[in-house]
Design a protein around this motif. Structure first.
Motif, PDB file in Angstrom:
ATOM      1  N   ARG A  50       0.530  -1.457   0.005  1.00 54.60           N
ATOM      2  CA  ARG A  50      -0.100  -0.002   0.276  1.00 54.60           C
ATOM      3  C   ARG A  50       0.911   1.209   0.407  1.00 54.60           C
ATOM      4  NH1 ARG A  50      -4.206   2.243  -0.967  1.00 54.60           N
ATOM      5  NH2 ARG A  50      -5.384   2.030   0.938  1.00 54.60           N
ATOM      6  N   LEU A  51       1.615   1.458   0.425  1.00 55.68           N
ATOM      7  CA  LEU A  51       3.245   2.729   0.946  1.00 55.68           C
ATOM      8  C   LEU A  51       3.590   2.240  -0.537  1.00 55.68           C
ATOM      9  CD1 LEU A  51       4.940   1.937   4.160  1.00 55.68           C
ATOM     10  CD2 LEU A  51       2.540   3.778   3.869  1.00 55.68           C
ATOM     11  N   CYS A  52       4.455   1.509  -1.962  1.00 57.22           N
ATOM     12  CA  CYS A  52       4.529   1.617  -2.433  1.00 57.22           C
ATOM     13  C   CYS A  52       3.418   1.885  -3.462  1.00 57.22           C
ATOM     14  CB  CYS A  52       4.202   0.366  -2.938  1.00 57.22           C
ATOM     15  SG  CYS A  52       6.523   0.302  -1.679  1.00 57.22           S
ATOM     16  N   SER A  53       2.227   1.744  -3.174  1.00 56.88           N
ATOM     17  CA  SER A  53       1.461   2.683  -4.407  1.00 56.88           C
ATOM     18  C   SER A  53       1.760   3.567  -4.574  1.00 56.88           C
ATOM     19  CB  SER A  53       0.075   1.560  -4.451  1.00 56.88           C
ATOM     20  OG  SER A  53      -0.938   1.883  -2.944  1.00 56.88           O
ATOM     21  N   LEU A  54       1.408   4.304  -2.987  1.00 55.52           N
ATOM     22  CA  LEU A  54       1.408   5.834  -2.482  1.00 55.52           C
ATOM     23  C   LEU A  54       2.816   6.501  -3.221  1.00 55.52           C
ATOM     24  CD1 LEU A  54      -0.095   6.027   0.398  1.00 55.52           C
ATOM     25  CD2 LEU A  54      -1.465   5.923  -1.693  1.00 55.52           C
ATOM     26  N   LEU A  66      -8.048  -5.368  -5.112  1.00 54.04           N
ATOM     27  CA  LEU A  66      -6.585  -5.784  -4.992  1.00 54.04           C
ATOM     28  C   LEU A  66      -6.418  -5.347  -3.055  1.00 54.04           C
ATOM     29  CD1 LEU A  66      -4.156  -8.067  -4.365  1.00 54.04           C
ATOM     30  CD2 LEU A  66      -3.214  -6.426  -6.325  1.00 54.04           C
ATOM     31  N   LEU A  67      -5.886  -3.551  -3.130  1.00 54.81           N
ATOM     32  CA  LEU A  67      -5.911  -2.901  -2.000  1.00 54.81           C
ATOM     33  C   LEU A  67      -7.201  -3.384  -1.277  1.00 54.81           C
ATOM     34  CD1 LEU A  67      -5.417   0.066  -3.899  1.00 54.81           C
ATOM     35  CD2 LEU A  67      -3.673  -1.393  -3.340  1.00 54.81           C
ATOM     36  N   TRP A  68      -8.131  -3.657  -1.798  1.00 53.90           N
ATOM     37  CA  TRP A  68      -9.629  -3.780  -0.281  1.00 53.90           C
ATOM     38  C   TRP A  68      -8.459  -5.348   0.765  1.00 53.90           C
ATOM     39  CZ3 TRP A  68     -12.238  -7.502   2.000  1.00 53.90           C
ATOM     40  CH2 TRP A  68     -13.782  -6.607   2.537  1.00 53.90           C
ATOM     41  N   THR A  69      -8.654  -6.048  -0.243  1.00 54.35           N
ATOM     42  CA  THR A  69      -8.436  -7.428   0.303  1.00 54.35           C
ATOM     43  C   THR A  69      -7.239  -7.247   0.952  1.00 54.35           C
ATOM     44  OG1 THR A  69      -8.813  -8.469  -1.546  1.00 54.35           O
ATOM     45  CG2 THR A  69      -7.603  -9.950  -0.486  1.00 54.35           C
ATOM     46  N   LEU A  70      -6.184  -6.521   0.071  1.00 56.71           N
ATOM     47  CA  LEU A  70      -4.399  -5.923   1.222  1.00 56.71           C
ATOM     48  C   LEU A  70      -4.859  -5.588   2.568  1.00 56.71           C
ATOM     49  CD1 LEU A  70      -1.776  -4.763  -1.470  1.00 56.71           C
ATOM     50  CD2 LEU A  70      -2.234  -6.865  -0.294  1.00 56.71           C
ATOM     51  N   ASP A  71      -5.568  -4.376   2.454  1.00 53.33           N
ATOM     52  CA  ASP A  71      -6.045  -3.569   3.727  1.00 53.33           C
ATOM     53  C   ASP A  71      -7.084  -4.688   4.903  1.00 53.33           C
ATOM     54  OD1 ASP A  71      -4.911  -1.677   3.008  1.00 53.33           O
ATOM     55  OD2 ASP A  71      -7.124  -0.345   1.940  1.00 53.33           O
ATOM     56  N   ALA A  72      -7.876  -5.855   4.204  1.00 53.44           N
ATOM     57  CA  ALA A  72      -8.188  -7.042   4.979  1.00 53.44           C
ATOM     58  C   ALA A  72      -7.489  -7.731   5.536  1.00 53.44           C
ATOM     59  CB  ALA A  72      -9.796  -6.996   4.430  1.00 53.44           C
ATOM     60  N   TRP A 109     -10.142   5.451   2.830  1.00 44.53           N
ATOM     61  CA  TRP A 109     -11.609   5.037   1.528  1.00 44.53           C
ATOM     62  C   TRP A 109     -12.475   6.210   1.766  1.00 44.53           C
ATOM     63  CZ3 TRP A 109     -10.556   0.751  -1.691  1.00 44.53           C
ATOM     64  CH2 TRP A 109      -9.529   0.041  -1.688  1.00 44.53           C
ATOM     65  N   ALA A 110     -11.899   7.386   2.208  1.00 47.40           N
ATOM     66  CA  ALA A 110     -12.931   7.762   2.620  1.00 47.40           C
ATOM     67  C   ALA A 110     -14.432   8.160   1.805  1.00 47.40           C
ATOM     68  CB  ALA A 110     -11.899   9.254   2.888  1.00 47.40           C
ATOM     69  N   THR A 111     -13.429   7.864   0.564  1.00 47.49           N
ATOM     70  CA  THR A 111     -14.559   8.117  -0.765  1.00 47.49           C
ATOM     71  C   THR A 111     -15.209   7.524  -1.059  1.00 47.49           C
ATOM     72  OG1 THR A 111     -12.909   7.700  -2.528  1.00 47.49           O
ATOM     73  CG2 THR A 111     -13.183  10.383  -1.945  1.00 47.49           C
ATOM     74  N   ARG A 112     -15.029   6.333  -0.114  1.00 49.06           N
ATOM     75  CA  ARG A 112     -15.644   5.110  -0.452  1.00 49.06           C
ATOM     76  C   ARG A 112     -16.262   4.554   0.749  1.00 49.06           C
ATOM     77  NH1 ARG A 112     -12.405   5.153  -4.513  1.00 49.06           N
ATOM     78  NH2 ARG A 112     -12.478   4.474  -6.396  1.00 49.06           N
ATOM     79  N   PRO A 113     -17.512   4.733   1.443  1.00 57.73           N
ATOM     80  CA  PRO A 113     -17.582   4.475   2.902  1.00 57.73           C
ATOM     81  C   PRO A 113     -17.706   3.011   3.360  1.00 57.73           C
ATOM     82  CG  PRO A 113     -19.347   5.922   1.618  1.00 57.73           C
ATOM     83  CD  PRO A 113     -18.301   5.820   0.668  1.00 57.73           C
ATOM     84  N   LEU A 114     -18.555   2.993   1.945  1.00 57.54           N
ATOM     85  CA  LEU A 114     -19.270   1.219   2.196  1.00 57.54           C
ATOM     86  C   LEU A 114     -17.785   0.078   2.186  1.00 57.54           C
ATOM     87  CD1 LEU A 114     -22.002   0.520  -0.251  1.00 57.54           C
ATOM     88  CD2 LEU A 114     -22.018   1.670   1.780  1.00 57.54           C
ATOM     89  N   ALA A 115     -16.814   0.618   1.555  1.00 59.69           N
ATOM     90  CA  ALA A 115     -16.087  -0.598   1.748  1.00 59.69           C
ATOM     91  C   ALA A 115     -15.336   0.244   3.178  1.00 59.69           C
ATOM     92  CB  ALA A 115     -14.318  -0.109   0.364  1.00 59.69           C
ATOM     93  N   ALA A 116     -14.743   1.494   3.398  1.00 59.19           N
ATOM     94  CA  ALA A 116     -14.863   1.353   4.866  1.00 59.19           C
ATOM     95  C   ALA A 116     -14.883   0.949   6.117  1.00 59.19           C
ATOM     96  CB  ALA A 116     -13.874   3.434   5.145  1.00 59.19           C
ATOM     97  N   ALA A 117     -17.051   0.537   5.908  1.00 61.09           N
ATOM     98  CA  ALA A 117     -17.561   0.739   7.279  1.00 61.09           C
ATOM     99  C   ALA A 117     -17.244  -1.229   6.685  1.00 61.09           C
ATOM    100  CB  ALA A 117     -18.862   0.272   6.860  1.00 61.09           C
ATOM    101  N   ALA A 118     -17.395  -1.615   5.778  1.00 64.27           N
ATOM    102  CA  ALA A 118     -16.909  -3.738   5.523  1.00 64.27           C
ATOM    103  C   ALA A 118     -15.666  -3.620   6.189  1.00 64.27           C
ATOM    104  CB  ALA A 118     -16.691  -3.597   3.911  1.00 64.27           C
ATOM    105  N   LEU A 119     -15.103  -2.689   5.972  1.00 69.83           N
ATOM    106  CA  LEU A 119     -13.078  -2.869   6.616  1.00 69.83           C
ATOM    107  C   LEU A 119     -13.241  -2.978   8.442  1.00 69.83           C
ATOM    108  CD1 LEU A 119     -10.696  -1.668   4.363  1.00 69.83           C
ATOM    109  CD2 LEU A 119     -10.817  -3.618   5.675  1.00 69.83           C
ATOM    110  N   ALA A 120     -14.354  -1.623   8.525  1.00 65.61           N
ATOM    111  CA  ALA A 120     -14.437  -2.091   9.921  1.00 65.61           C
ATOM    112  C   ALA A 120     -15.088  -2.954  11.069  1.00 65.61           C
ATOM    113  CB  ALA A 120     -14.783  -0.855  10.635  1.00 65.61           C
TER     114      ALA A 120
END
Length: 783
Positions: A50-54, A66-72, A109-120
């Protein structure tokens, strides 16, 4: 702002996973370290991706799934490591990592609240799974799961508050930019209109006026000049680009632009060239010099003039034209004479330069033009703003936009910190202090500290909710109160319980300090956190050295609370001093682009409208004269030229700031007729009032036509009454073929402006009256 928050979230989460994971491995049993490392290292690798992608573009973009899967994977692997690490330290480590993760997910995932809620939700489930696996069949701790959910909700709420303030700043900046854009477009249109009038004065107006006054002369100069006038009128003022050599331009100044019979002016030039200037100022100076040479040919009574040009030490370009002619008094030149005020001085004012005319009767005349590359943009809105209130520069406006964005972001951050303080205190801390009253010695001190923090938050809310900053004195007392609470809670709780479930204040006081110190440099907040941690460390050391496990647990708590709060302070500094100026610069670039587009579109449209208005009258005359189709010896052609010259002079008079525009424009037309030898008497009856511009044009145009066709005497009368305005003229028509007594309305603008025109001819005598009824007048522009 979203990009800054995303980078912040990834960096903070990666740092916490690395530090807390290392502390957890150190506190684990020796036999379990390989298994713990096998679980935590993949989590660190996921954070690294994730850091490299930034930091830099990858060879191929990673899909969001894939990014969501890495965070999860980070939170799942961390939860699975809890039974491997073992002990109280494992619970603290896993809960700290997952707690920070669910907070930062709301930013990543500020612009994608559903993804952020799923990760929480995934993080909460991973924490519960770790509790179940590490407690030999016992269920997870509900309080800790509730805490994680509350942290995720607070993080999302804080983002929404800051985003709302950022959007408010964007809207305010957009409104301000729109207002400035309209002002700049209007100023550019007025400047272009003045340049157009100056060009019209120097070209078509002067040519047609000379033709209307001519007789059997040598007109060989007329066709090329008429063609040059057409070319000048077809050019769009203000669209010159690049640079020019002013020295080369001045070498092309015509030596006298009067008609045949007027002596040419021999120019003695002393030009220190080359003189590289932008094309706009260069052409403005060239056109002004050309008009000044024309004035020398017409009015000075001499055949010689000196033209000089040089560059001063400060880089200013100076051009000077002088003659030893009869001279004049510049203060006595009527405002309706446009050669000096419009063609010379007005042009230089429009491009930020200066032009001065020095003359006196019998002493000759000197005209000086001066332009500097650092010349300020001139104010083109004299009517709208007083002279002692200069318009703000564009750079100042951009600074104001950045300051506005910074102020809005600061207010949003303070509101977010205040919300976190209040909800954390009355949702999490209240439950802790209520459940562990027996652990405090004495309990009333902890209760008093709780009430004190609530009072500090209420005091801050009283100012922030009204959009005001907290006064320095109140902030100082509040900070002292918060530090006192930190000390009271540290010394009235057993040292081994500090940073544990019973210590409700350790992670709370930092949020109170954050909304108090948000507008100060981050080092002030760091100093407070250092004092807070130092107080708790002193309380621990006074009771004896802690064990390694206790030290690890306290270190993890300090990292996940004070370290997290300090990182929020750093983020706030980044937003205020990095994101806000960047957003201001971006808004400035967008505003400048839109302004240029609007100016280009409006100036093109204005030019088309002006040229379309000339195509019915002036352009056919100039084309006929330029190509020999119309002869200046023809009386009818001279009459038409006189009418068009008078119409142009009336157009020039529209820009005068006078109390009675109608009479001023009428006098400009009368002056043209007088130059043609007509004796005109002007009478005014009644009290003048406001007349719309279009109506003034319709009232004066019949008078212009009649005066232009008169060569002896004429009488013009203006009558003002409470209900109507009448303008009439009595003259002669040298080419009229109507029967005596025939009357007909005048075509053109009179009908469109709701003006009635009556025309009566008796022999060669013509009486024309134009009247406008105020009751039937449409609502039109009065300027």
């Amino acid at each position: 702002m979203n990009l800054a928050l995303e980078r912040y979230g990834v960096w903070l989460r990666s740092t916490v996973v690395c530090l807390c994971g290392a502390l957890g491995v150190v506190s684990a049993d020796t036999t379990e370290i390989p298994l713990a490392v096998s679980l935590l290292v993949p989590a660190l690798l996921a954070c690294g991706v994730r850091l490299c992608s930034l930091r830099r573009p990858l060879p191929f973009p990673l899909p969001l799934a894939l990014l969501w899967t890495l965070d999860a994977a980070v939170v799942v692997l961390t939860g699975l490591s809890q039974p491997v690490l073992g002990g109280v330290g494992a619970d603290v480590t896993v809960e700290a990592i997952i707690g920070i993760c669910v907070i930062t997910f709301q930013h990543e995932w500020a612009t994608r609240p559903l993804a952020a809620a799923a990760l929480a939700g995934t993080g909460t489930a991973a924490c519960a799974l770790g509790d179940i696996l590490s407690s030999s069949g016992a269920g997870p701790e509900p309080a800790e799961l509730v805490r994680i959910v509350v942290l995720a909700g607070l993080s999302r709420a804080a983002y929404l508050i800051v985003r709302a303030q950022a959007r408010a700043a964007d809207r305010s900046a957009a409104l301000g930019a729109a207002a400035r854009r309209e002002a700049e477009v209007a100023a550019a249109r007025r400047a272009t209109e003045r340049e157009y009038l100056a060009t019209l004065h120097d070209t078509a107006s002067a040519t047609l006026l000379m033709v209307s006054q001519g007789d059997a002369r040598d007109w060989s100069w007329l066709p090329p000049r008429a063609r040059q006038d057409l070319q000048a009128l077809s050019a769009v003022p203000g669209f010159e680009t690049g640079s020019v050599d002013l020295a080369a331009l001045l070498g092309c100044v015509p030596e006298g632009t009067g008609g045949e019979g007027e002596a040419l002016v021999q120019l003695k030039t002393r030009i220190d060239g080359p003189l590289a200037v932008p094309s706009g100022p260069g052409l403005a100076i060239f056109n002004g010099v050309r008009e000044a040479v024309t004035n020398v040919a017409r009015h000075s009574g001499v055949r010689e003039a000196e033209l000089r040009a040089w560059t001063e030490q400060d880089g200013a370009v100076v051009v000077e034209l002088s003659d030893a002619g009869r001279g004049f008094d510049p203060g006595c030149v009527p405002e309706r004479r446009r050669g000096i005020s419009g063609s010379v001085i007005g042009r230089m004012h429009a491009i930020g330069g200066t032009a001065t005319v020095t003359s006196a009767p019998g002493t000759g005349t000197r005209v000086r033009w001066r332009w500097h590359s650092r010349a300020r943009t001139p104010s083109t809105d004299h009517e709208a703003q007083p002279a002692d209130l200069p318009r703000p520069t564009r750079a100042g406006a951009h600074t104001a936009v950045a300051r506005l964005i910074r102020r809005q972001l600061l207010h949003g951050a303070q509101l977010a910190a205040l919300l976190i303080s209040l909800l954390s205190q009355f949702v999490l801390s209240l439950q802790q202090i209520t459940a562990h009253q027996g652990a405090y010695r004495p309990a009333w001190a902890q209760t008093a500290a709780f009430v004190c923090l609530a009072a500090v938050a209420a005091c801050g809310a009283a100012f922030l909710l009204r959009g005001r900053q907290i006064p320095p004195r109140i902030r100082a007392w509040s900070l002292a109160s918060v530090l006192t609470v930190s000390a009271v809670c540290a010394f009235t709780l057993a040292p081994e319980r500090l940073t544990g479930p019973q210590d409700w204040a350790f992670g709370l006081v930092g949020w109170h300090a954050l909304f108090l110190l948000a507008d100060l440099p981050v080092r002030a907040f760091a100093a407070f956190l250092g004092a807070h941690v130092g107080i708790n460390a002193i309380a621990v050391l006074l009771s004896g050295a802690p064990t390694a496990a206790e030290s690890a647990a306290m270190g993890i708590a300090a990292i996940t609370t004070c370290g997290f709060q300090f990182s929020v302070g750093i983020l706030l500094t980044r937003l205020l001093h990095g994101t806000a100026p960047a957003a201001g610069d971006e808004a400035a670039r967008e505003e400048e682009l839109r302004t240029r587009e609007r100016i280009h579109e409006d100036m093109q449209r204005d030019h088309k409208e002006r040229y379309r208005a000339l195509t019915a009258t002036t352009v056919p005359l100039l084309m006929g004269l330029g190509h020999g189709v119309l002869s200046p010896h023809d009386e009818e052609v001279r009459l038409r030229c006189g009418v068009e010259a008078a119409r142009m002079r009336r157009l020039f008079a529209e820009s005068d700031a006078v109390s009675d525009p109608l009479l001023n424009e009428l006098r400009a037309c009368v002056e043209v007729a007088e130059h043609q030898g007509v004796a005109v008497s002007l009478a005014v009856r009644g009290r003048p009032g406001e007349v719309p511009r279009e109506v003034r044009r319709a009232l004066i145009d019949p008078v212009v036509v009649t005066l232009g066709r008169t060569r002896s005497t004429a009488r013009v009368t203006v009558v003002w009454t409470s209900r109507e305005v009448r303008v009439s003229v009595v003259g002669t028509d040298r080419s009229d073929g109507r029967a005596p007594g025939e009357a007909s309305p005048s075509p053109g603008p009179a009908t469109a402006a709701n003006v009635s025109v009556t025309r009566t001819a008796r022999g060669k005598s013509v009486w024309v009256e134009a009247s406008w009824s105020k009751q039937a007048a449409p609502e039109v522009d009065l300027t």
